[in-house]
Design an enzyme around this catalytic site. Structure first.
Site, short mmCIF file in Angstrom:
data_model
loop_
_atom_site.label_atom_id
_atom_site.label_comp_id
_atom_site.label_asym_id
_atom_site.label_seq_id
_atom_site.Cartn_x
_atom_site.Cartn_y
_atom_site.Cartn_z
N LEU A 160 -2.49 16.53 18.33
CA LEU A 160 -2.99 15.76 17.32
C LEU A 160 -4.49 15.13 17.68
CD1 LEU A 160 0.27 14.01 16.20
CD2 LEU A 160 -1.07 15.67 15.00
N ARG A 200 10.02 -0.94 24.47
CA ARG A 200 10.71 0.01 25.40
C ARG A 200 11.09 -0.46 26.90
NH1 ARG A 200 7.60 5.26 22.76
NH2 ARG A 200 8.80 4.94 20.54
C1 LIG Z 1 9.77 13.74 22.88
C2 LIG Z 1 8.50 12.90 22.40
C3 LIG Z 1 8.66 12.17 21.27
C4 LIG Z 1 7.57 11.53 20.74
N1 LIG Z 1 7.47 10.87 19.63
C5 LIG Z 1 6.52 10.22 19.47
C6 LIG Z 1 6.45 9.28 17.78
O1 LIG Z 1 7.40 9.44 17.16
N2 LIG Z 1 5.25 8.40 17.56
C7 LIG Z 1 4.29 8.62 18.44
O2 LIG Z 1 3.46 7.62 17.92
N3 LIG Z 1 4.23 9.23 19.70
C8 LIG Z 1 5.46 10.03 20.13
N4 LIG Z 1 5.42 10.35 21.10
C9 LIG Z 1 4.02 10.42 22.14
C10 LIG Z 1 3.12 11.52 21.50
O3 LIG Z 1 3.76 12.64 20.95
C11 LIG Z 1 2.01 12.11 22.30
O4 LIG Z 1 1.52 11.16 22.85
C12 LIG Z 1 0.98 12.76 21.43
O5 LIG Z 1 1.21 13.55 20.76
C13 LIG Z 1 -0.20 13.44 22.51
O6 LIG Z 1 -1.03 14.13 21.74
P1 LIG Z 1 -2.37 14.58 22.29
O7 LIG Z 1 -3.11 15.46 21.22
O8 LIG Z 1 -2.97 13.63 22.98
O9 LIG Z 1 -1.88 15.57 23.36
P2 LIG Z 1 -0.70 17.11 23.23
O10 LIG Z 1 -0.21 16.82 22.02
O11 LIG Z 1 0.00 16.79 24.80
O12 LIG Z 1 -1.67 18.19 23.51
C14 LIG Z 1 -2.58 18.42 24.82
C15 LIG Z 1 -3.18 19.73 24.47
O13 LIG Z 1 -3.95 19.98 25.45
C16 LIG Z 1 -3.95 21.46 25.80
N5 LIG Z 1 -4.36 21.40 27.25
C17 LIG Z 1 -3.80 20.69 28.28
N6 LIG Z 1 -4.48 21.01 29.44
C18 LIG Z 1 -5.23 22.24 29.10
C19 LIG Z 1 -6.10 22.84 29.84
N7 LIG Z 1 -6.22 22.62 31.40
N8 LIG Z 1 -6.70 23.91 29.28
C20 LIG Z 1 -6.70 24.17 27.98
N9 LIG Z 1 -5.80 23.25 27.20
C21 LIG Z 1 -5.08 22.37 27.89
C22 LIG Z 1 -2.43 21.84 25.41
O14 LIG Z 1 -2.58 23.33 25.33
C23 LIG Z 1 -2.33 21.19 24.15
O15 LIG Z 1 -2.87 21.78 22.99
C24 LIG Z 1 6.57 11.44 21.70
C25 LIG Z 1 6.36 11.85 22.81
C26 LIG Z 1 7.54 12.62 23.39
C27 LIG Z 1 7.51 13.25 24.71
#
Ligand SMILES: Cc1cc2nc3c(=O)[nH]c(=O)nc-3n(C[C@H](O)[C@H](O)[C@H](O)COP(=O)(O)OP(=O)(O)OC[C@H]3O[C@@H](n4cnc5c(N)ncnc54)[C@H](O)[C@@H]3O)c2cc1C
Length: 667
Positions: free
Chosen positions: A44, A338
């Protein structure tokens, strides 16, 4: 001496962000065309940032290791996203969301950042609705809300138990529009292996094409890390299997500071561990605590019979059940934060009341809610409220409409019907509040390198409340970074393309190549998972739900030994020039094995208990966490100095001017 510049604007808290936006430098629309930005990650945070930066006119290159951006871990998010819309008219406001988040984080986050987060939360909902995200609606068609832990209002927007998926589809379609226009160049199945600095500034990355194994150089005027959290350092967690720390760790090793590594959120409602051959844990969303009641038997003899399979939970009557959260925390009941719910479950299980074979499970029971909803439905429909079968059916239908996919997932995994018998649940590692240190502009300590979403140390302090990670990731990507990055890039409009023929690129590429060759040529005897599981055990036992000085010191020593053994004896099959998942895992584990040690060191230094960080030495006689505000009201910011154990601690002092710092009570 390293001086941290958090760049928090002056002035009243409610005006800081507005004023900051008006004060910072801008890049004109014509000049944005001259600027390239790399975004690592399509969760996201990364997807929203890529789409918005491209919409603004920057040339964006986005990377993810999955086969499609929409497979990022964010898609797994279940329960919802917070916003201070006050649609329920239950007393919510920007200030209350700000207050709840500061208190939830146990007064270990920056006031200015959290206020901004609360302020832009409402824009996120409007943005996503405009994209067509199908948030749940009530009977009259208005957006619906539910409640999450640690708050007394209903401010969580949701799409059944698939909120992350729907939000990511929204961000992904916004991205796709820009991919179609050529404003985003998308690199699927590419992993960032290192960052490249030129004259101290972030100027590109070395990426690996995971299909061919080829290393690639990519130049840009700024690099944005949106690579997610590092909960998988524990091996077993609710995170996607590929989630890792490597991108954040590589920039740490090149000068970006790492903040609060030991702040981890343990989620109370996950499906318990079933055995040694398991590699993933499954979350049962916190939203279930709106209707599910948590309990264990009051009498130890019932526990024994349950474990022997001679008694069913449904056969235990009300007076023999201990609804321990309702008993200990009457104001918040089952919706305590939590960390509080997790520790309370551990306390009961440690006392011998755990209800599965390993003694590490408690019940999450929907029977009261089923009857409550069933009676209401019977009343609404003019049917017999005393007809138990009818009431049960009607109640189950309501529960199905709210949480159907979660119940189905539970039944598939556990092979028990949660409409008929309580779920069994136990805490598991879920989210990491620690991460790359960033200033108010979301820039790391490397000029031109930004970090957003779960990858940064974020706005959550010591405990992230539910539904606030999605809020933060989307706030960063849609509404904060697109403004703040211009402040830095305004100086780059005459720089021209960044050439990747420069020696810095060559050197970084060579280092990456050497590490790959080291793994491939090692010919050791143990698999990558062999080491990862061992690391996970150390982390869970010594750096998990409760921590003490002895355990943390042992963890540091054991992780270091494990790391040495890993480099000597790991076996990575296959070659470097093909799709090689074991090779990718080896590289990621190498970084986890360093992070784990810093994690333990951070936990050791912080001798207070706060939020999810529970030091056994710092608790009341009733087992409640005791904070030490006099000595620990700071962010622990670590500077790389070679070995993890040699990292240097810099303290970013936290000032609370708006909110009075109090004991964090949920009673
Ligand atoms: C089961 C579960 C349910 C959840 N439910 C909720 C909820 O209901 N509400 C809420 O607020 N939060 C929730 N969370 C937390 C939330 O989902 C995450 O904190 C959030 O989605 C993280 O988003 P992000 O974009 O930071 O990273 P991610 O969605 O983890 O995306 C990481 C991205 O980085 C890329 N990437 C990583 N390393 C590299 C690299 N070295 N090279 C290239 N690409 C790389 C991956 O390919 C991916 O595209 C939940 C978490 C879990 C585990």
């Amino acid at each position: 001496m390293t001086v941290l510049k958090s760049k928090i604007p002056k002035g009243p808290i409610s005006e800081k962000w507005t004023k900051h936006k008006s004060d910072i430098n801008l890049v004109s629309p014509a000049n944005k065309r001259l600027i390239d930005i790399i975004v690592v990650g399509t969760g996201l945070a990364g997807a929203s940032a890529s789409a918005t930066l491209a919409e603004l006119g920057y040339n964006v290159k986005t990377f993810c290791f999955q086969d499609s951006p929409r497979r990022a871990h964010s898609i797994a998010a279940q329960g919802g996203i917070n916003a201070a819309k006050n649609y329920q008219g239950d007393g919510d406001s920007t200030y209350r969301l700000f207050y709840d988040t500061i208190k939830g984080g146990d007064y270990r986050s920056r006031e200015a950042n959290v206020y901004r987060l609360a302020e832009v939360s409402t824009n996120i909902i409007d943005q996503c609705v405009a994209q067509g995200v199908p948030f749940a609606r009530d009977y009259g068609g208005l957006l619906d809300n539910r409640s999450f832990g640690g708050v007394l209002v209903s401010r969580t927007f949701y799409a059944k138990g698939q909120t992350g998926q729907q939000l990511l589809l929204g961000a992904y379609s916004a991205m796709n529009r820009q991919i179609g226009r050529g404003q985003i160049k998308m690199y699927n199945r590419h992993e960032m292996m290192d960052i490249v600095l030129i004259d101290g500034k972030a100027r590109g990355i070395i990426a690996k094409n995971l299909i061919t194994g080829k290393l690639e150089r990519h130049g840009a005027h700024a690099v944005v890390i949106a690579s997610g959290g590092y909960g998988n350092v524990f091996f077993l967690s609710t995170n996607a299997m590929g989630s890792n720390v490597s991108a954040a760790w590589k920039i740490y090793k090149k000068g970006a500071h790492f903040a609060n590594p030991c702040f981890t959120q343990i989620h109370p409602t996950c499906i318990p561990v079933s055995g040694d051959y398991q590699s993933k844990l499954t979350l049962m969303s916190e939203s279930l605590r709106n209707d599910g009641r948590i309990w264990v038997p009051k009498n130890i003899k019932d526990v024994k019979l349950i474990r022997e399979g001679k008694l069913k939970p449904t056969q235990i009557n009300e007076e023999n059940r201990d609804y321990y959260l309702e008993r200990r925390y009457p104001a918040f009941g089952n919706l305590v934060p939590r960390d509080v719910a997790s520790r309370a479950a551990k306390e009961r299980c440690d006392e011998g009341y755990g209800v599965n074979k390993t003694g590490e499970a408690v019940y999450l029971d929907f029977s009261s809610a089923i009857i409550r909803y069933g009676k209401e439905q019977a009343h609404v429909k003019g049917l017999d409220e005393n007809d138990k079968t009818l009431v049960k059916k009607l109640g189950q239908d309501v529960i199905r409409s709210k949480y159907g996919n979660l119940f189905q997932m539970y039944e598939k995994i556990v092979d028990e019907n949660p409409y008929e018998t309580p779920m069994t649940i136990y805490p598991a590692v879920h989210y990491t509040m620690g991460g790359t240190w960033v200033d108010y502009n979301l820039m790391t300590s490397i000029p031109g390198c930004y970090s957003i979403g779960e990858a940064n140390f974020s706005d959550h302090g010591a405990n992230r409340l539910g539904a606030s990670a999605l809020m933060q990731g989307l706030a960063d990507g849609y509404f904060v970074l697109p403004y703040t990055i211009g402040d830095y890039l305004a100086d780059d409009i005459r720089t021209g393309k960044i050439s990747t023929d420069q020696p810095e690129f060559e050197k970084a590429e060579k280092t990456v190549e050497n590490q790959i060759n080291l793994f491939i040529n090692n010919k050791g005897k143990n698999s990558v998972d062999y080491y990862h599981k061992k690391l996970g055990k150390i982390m869970w036992n010594k750096c998990g739900m409760s921590r003490n000085e002895k355990g943390l010191k042992e963890a540091m020593k054991e992780i270091k030994q494990l790391r040495n053994d890993f480099y000597k004896n790991v076996k990575v099959p296959g070659s470097a020039n093909e799709y090689n998942e074991e090779l990718a895992k080896a590289g990621r584990l190498a970084d986890f094995l360093e992070l784990g040690e810093l994690f333990a060191k951070d936990g050791l230094e912080r001798t207070e208990s706060c939020g999810g960080h529970f030091r056994e030495e710092s608790q009341t006689s009733e087992g409640e966490a005791v904070r030490d505000d006099r000595n620990f009201t700071f962010v622990s910011v670590w500077e790389h100095k070679g070995e993890p154990s040699k990292s240097k601690l810099i303290k970013e002092k936290l000032n609370f001017e708006e909110i009075e710092v109090k004991t964090r009570s949920y009673k």
